[in-house]
Design a protein around this motif. Structure first.
Motif, mmCIF file in Angstrom:
data_model
loop_
_atom_site.group_PDB
_atom_site.id
_atom_site.type_symbol
_atom_site.label_atom_id
_atom_site.label_comp_id
_atom_site.label_asym_id
_atom_site.label_seq_id
_atom_site.Cartn_x
_atom_site.Cartn_y
_atom_site.Cartn_z
ATOM 1 N N LYS A 1 0.818 -1.214 0.000
ATOM 2 C CA LYS A 1 0.000 0.000 0.000
ATOM 3 C C LYS A 1 0.857 1.273 0.000
ATOM 4 O O LYS A 1 2.080 1.211 0.117
ATOM 5 N N LEU A 2 0.185 2.422 -0.109
ATOM 6 C CA LEU A 2 0.917 3.690 -0.267
ATOM 7 C C LEU A 2 1.770 4.032 0.960
ATOM 8 O O LEU A 2 2.878 4.543 0.825
ATOM 9 N N PHE A 3 1.237 3.760 2.147
ATOM 10 C CA PHE A 3 1.993 4.116 3.357
ATOM 11 C C PHE A 3 2.164 2.946 4.328
ATOM 12 O O PHE A 3 2.452 3.157 5.504
ATOM 13 N N SER A 4 1.914 1.713 3.865
ATOM 14 C CA SER A 4 2.122 0.570 4.748
ATOM 15 C C SER A 4 2.575 -0.626 3.924
ATOM 16 O O SER A 4 2.466 -0.622 2.697
ATOM 17 N N GLY A 5 3.055 -1.649 4.613
ATOM 18 C CA GLY A 5 3.561 -2.823 3.910
ATOM 19 C C GLY A 5 2.494 -3.869 3.616
ATOM 20 O O GLY A 5 2.789 -4.934 3.079
ATOM 21 N N ALA A 6 1.219 -3.568 3.950
ATOM 22 C CA ALA A 6 0.164 -4.566 3.742
ATOM 23 C C ALA A 6 -0.034 -4.851 2.254
ATOM 24 O O ALA A 6 0.178 -3.985 1.406
ATOM 25 N N GLN A 19 -8.322 11.309 4.520
ATOM 26 C CA GLN A 19 -7.614 10.581 3.472
ATOM 27 C C GLN A 19 -6.321 11.336 3.218
ATOM 28 O O GLN A 19 -6.342 12.567 3.145
ATOM 29 N N ILE A 20 -5.205 10.639 3.102
ATOM 30 C CA ILE A 20 -3.974 11.332 2.723
ATOM 31 C C ILE A 20 -3.979 11.444 1.200
ATOM 32 O O ILE A 20 -4.105 10.438 0.480
ATOM 33 N N SER A 21 -3.887 12.682 0.727
ATOM 34 C CA SER A 21 -3.987 12.980 -0.692
ATOM 35 C C SER A 21 -2.990 14.092 -1.007
ATOM 36 O O SER A 21 -2.196 14.468 -0.143
ATOM 37 N N GLN A 22 -3.010 14.590 -2.220
ATOM 38 C CA GLN A 22 -2.186 15.757 -2.541
ATOM 39 C C GLN A 22 -3.123 16.812 -3.087
ATOM 40 O O GLN A 22 -3.952 16.522 -3.948
ATOM 41 N N TYR A 23 -3.021 18.017 -2.576
ATOM 42 C CA TYR A 23 -3.993 19.040 -2.930
ATOM 43 C C TYR A 23 -3.341 20.121 -3.777
ATOM 44 O O TYR A 23 -3.428 20.094 -4.995
ATOM 45 N N LYS A 24 -2.626 21.024 -3.122
ATOM 46 C CA LYS A 24 -2.071 22.159 -3.886
ATOM 47 C C LYS A 24 -0.806 21.796 -4.636
ATOM 48 O O LYS A 24 -0.486 22.409 -5.648
ATOM 49 N N GLU A 78 -2.926 9.373 -3.821
ATOM 50 C CA GLU A 78 -3.777 9.407 -2.641
ATOM 51 C C GLU A 78 -4.113 7.995 -2.191
ATOM 52 O O GLU A 78 -3.884 7.022 -2.900
ATOM 53 N N GLN A 79 -4.680 7.895 -0.975
ATOM 54 C CA GLN A 79 -5.073 6.589 -0.450
ATOM 55 C C GLN A 79 -6.485 6.247 -0.870
ATOM 56 O O GLN A 79 -7.354 7.108 -0.917
ATOM 57 N N ASP A 80 -6.712 4.969 -1.119
ATOM 58 C CA ASP A 80 -8.076 4.492 -1.313
ATOM 59 C C ASP A 80 -8.712 4.312 0.076
ATOM 60 O O ASP A 80 -8.008 4.211 1.084
ATOM 61 N N ALA A 81 -10.042 4.255 0.111
ATOM 62 C CA ALA A 81 -10.757 4.004 1.370
ATOM 63 C C ALA A 81 -11.094 2.512 1.452
ATOM 64 O O ALA A 81 -10.871 1.768 0.498
ATOM 65 N N GLY A 82 -11.648 2.093 2.580
ATOM 66 C CA GLY A 82 -12.133 0.720 2.707
ATOM 67 C C GLY A 82 -13.490 0.604 2.032
ATOM 68 O O GLY A 82 -13.874 1.466 1.231
ATOM 69 N N LYS A 83 -14.212 -0.452 2.374
ATOM 70 C CA LYS A 83 -15.492 -0.693 1.701
ATOM 71 C C LYS A 83 -16.541 -1.052 2.739
ATOM 72 O O LYS A 83 -16.338 -1.973 3.548
ATOM 73 N N GLY A 89 -5.998 2.360 2.218
ATOM 74 C CA GLY A 89 -4.584 2.708 2.121
ATOM 75 C C GLY A 89 -3.901 2.278 0.832
ATOM 76 O O GLY A 89 -2.729 2.593 0.616
ATOM 77 N N VAL A 90 -4.640 1.582 -0.054
ATOM 78 C CA VAL A 90 -4.061 1.225 -1.353
ATOM 79 C C VAL A 90 -3.803 2.514 -2.145
ATOM 80 O O VAL A 90 -4.583 3.461 -2.070
ATOM 81 N N ALA A 91 -2.690 2.553 -2.872
ATOM 82 C CA ALA A 91 -2.333 3.780 -3.600
ATOM 83 C C ALA A 91 -3.184 3.965 -4.850
ATOM 84 O O ALA A 91 -3.349 3.039 -5.647
ATOM 85 N N LEU A 92 -3.710 5.172 -4.987
ATOM 86 C CA LEU A 92 -4.422 5.549 -6.207
ATOM 87 C C LEU A 92 -3.702 6.722 -6.844
ATOM 88 O O LEU A 92 -3.119 7.551 -6.138
ATOM 89 N N MET A 93 -3.773 6.786 -8.163
ATOM 90 C CA MET A 93 -3.371 8.006 -8.860
ATOM 91 C C MET A 93 -4.661 8.669 -9.319
ATOM 92 O O MET A 93 -5.478 8.019 -9.971
#
Ligand code: ADP
Ligand code: MG
Length: 494
Positions: free
Chosen positions: A36-41, A107-112, A141-146, A164-168
């Motif tokens: 994932k984007l910020f973890s080893g899962a 959600q951790i994302s990128q804004y500006k 950014e991170q994906d959400a759960g379901k 936490g899965v990475a999305l573009m």
């Protein structure tokens, strides 16, 4: 086709005149990466619910995110593939909102400051028009759960595997002017991502999904107010949603109303969009830089290295195939959509020493093989006919051993039984009959049995086709069509 006629066909007719639809897309592409984007899962699809969840993904107190460098490389590669500016410094922000499938509460994302800035995708339409679609930005950014609402009678359940899965998120400029263009853009973007190996493009699994912004205007007027249709996960739905939404907006405006900016959902069951929330209800996400993460810095040497190791992308491959193999844009578009198909095609024509006929190979790959694969719902990676086997069939046609008609039978045999095409033709007596006297005999018989047709063929040269068909049939498809034609013409006297 002349250009103004093409332009006009994109407009939508209303009761008070023509309208132009304006579309911009926000595409979410799941990054191909093991973690994932910020973890080893693990990011593996289809695991037991909540089996791929680290303490970071579950937002346990005190856990700190650590950036997965592979995701950063994938985003940079994608930016390069979109001809975009790479920002050597970017910032991760917290986008705050509450939802049960978002344990962090943000959600951790990128804004500006996104990792990738402006770029461009070139889309070739089937009518020959080329559409240049600006890319506004790409951010990680991170994906959400379901949330699962249908598993229990009185409770909703949550699965955090995706958390936490990475999305573009790839944002286009409002450069698209029809549902067809929007569909072609997403197909092209998907092809680029798949070539790069940065997203598998699997829309059924939700690995690629699009929010589609739609507005309408009179041609030449400023942009109208847009509505955003969320979370479309098929190219067909994108087309349907745009067509329905544009028509809905035109009807409102022509009826004296005004479009309210809102978020809508598409219902595939009835092909309509319906309101989800209006601008007034829109969230204020209170973005701020995530204090747990330093600004992301990418070394220029990394960018240079990734640029050098990019694969040949669809546009470059298309230009090369047209130039080197003399194929039409239409044929090449079919060949280069999937990298595997393009590779297969090149393996077919490589042959032994002498290159094979590219046009014939393209026809077999795009029609015979693609059609057969389609019918069985397989993709080219699962073809039972290897490139070398198809190449051998082409050689049999080229050296006159079999006709194109028999080649189809050989193809079927190789498809279901495997084997060496030349040996199959030999063993099963499928060789084309080029023996003139044998074919002459058939011609004589059929001409003698059909005096009316013969009279017809003398005055109407097109009627010879009927005789060709009969002789071919009588030979069990093995006569050489060319020889049959020549002998018939001689016999009939035309
Ligand atoms: P916001 O910052 O409010 O999300 P953006 O400017 O980032 O808005 O645009 C979001 C998406 O909407 C982009 O894909 C953009 O191309 C598209 N878009 C912007 N204006 C329009 C419009 N008038 N009609 C259709 N799409 C639009
Ligand atoms: Mg935006």
């Amino acid at each position: 086709m002349d250009a103004p006629a093409q332009k006009k066909s994109k407009l939508i007719k209303g009761t008070t005149g023509d309208w132009e639809v304006v579309i911009g897309m926000e595409v979410h592409a799941q990054v191909t990466a093991r973690a994932k984007l910020f973890s080893g899962a693990s990011t593996e699809f289809g695991g037991e619910p909540n089996s791929h969840v680290s303490l970071v993904d579950a937002a346990m107190p005190g856990m700190l995110p650590v950036i997965n460098e592979e995701c950063v490389r994938q985003a940079v590669r994608t930016g390069l593939g979109l001809n975009a500016r790479i920002n050597l410094k970017s910032v991760f922000d917290r986008k705050n909102y509450f939802y049960p499938d978002l344990p962090q509460g943000y959600q951790i994302s990128q804004y500006k400051s996104p990792i990738v800035g402006e770029g461009e995708v070139v889309v070739d339409m089937t009518d020959g028009e080329t559409v240049h679609v600006g890319i506004e930005r790409l951010h990680l950014e991170q994906d959400a759960g379901k949330s699962l609402h249908d598993q229990h009678a009185s409770m909703s359940l949550v699965d955090l595997n995706r958390s936490g899965v990475a999305l573009m998120e790839i944002v286009s400029k409002p450069d698209l002017r029809s549902a067809e263009e929007a569909k072609a853009f997403l197909s092209k973007l998907r092809a680029i991502l798949r070539y790069l190996g940065t997203c598998d493009g699997d829309m059924e699994k939700g690995h690629l999904r699009a929010d589609v912004n739609v507005s309408v205007r009179r041609p030449g007027e400023p942009f109208g107010t847009r509505c955003e249709i969320k979370n479309l996960n098929s190219i067909r739905f994108i087309g349907q949603a745009i067509e329905h939404e544009a028509r809905r907006q035109i009807d409102i405006i022509e009826g004296g109303g005004a479009i309210e900016q809102e978020t809508r959902l598409f219902d595939p069951d009835n092909g309509e969009t319906r309101s989800m929330r209006t601008k007034e209800e829109a969230h204020d996400y209170r973005y701020f830089p995530d204090p747990d993460l330093l600004p992301l810095e990418v070394a220029p040497s990394l960018v240079a290295n990734l640029r050098e190791t990019l694969p040949e992308l669809p546009d470059a491959k298309k230009a090369r195939f047209m130039r080197d193999y003399g194929l039409s844009a239409y044929d090449v578009d079919l060949l280069v959509t999937e990298r595997e198909t393009a590779n297969y095609f090149e393996a077919v024509i490589a042959g032994h020493g002498k290159a094979r006929d590219a046009k014939l190979a393209a026809n077999w790959v795009n029609n015979g093989l693609a059609g057969r694969l389609n019918r069985e719902g397989r993709d080219i990676a699962a073809t039972p006919i290897a490139a070398a086997q198809l190449g051998a069939i082409l050689d049999l046609i080229a050296d006159g051993t079999i006709s194109g008609r028999i080649a189809k039978d050989v193809f079927e045999i190789v498809w279901s039984e495997g084997g060496d095409p030349r040996a199959i033709v030999e063993q099963r007596g499928m060789k084309q009959v080029t023996d003139v006297s044998a074919i002459e005999k058939l011609v004589e018989e059929i001409v003698a049995d059909n005096p009316d047709k013969l009279a017809d063929a003398k005055t109407n040269p097109k009627a010879i086709g009927w005789f060709v068909g009969q002789v071919m049939k009588a030979s069990g498809g093995k006569a050489s069509p060319q020889t049959v034609n020549e002998l018939l013409r001689k016999r009939i006297g035309i």
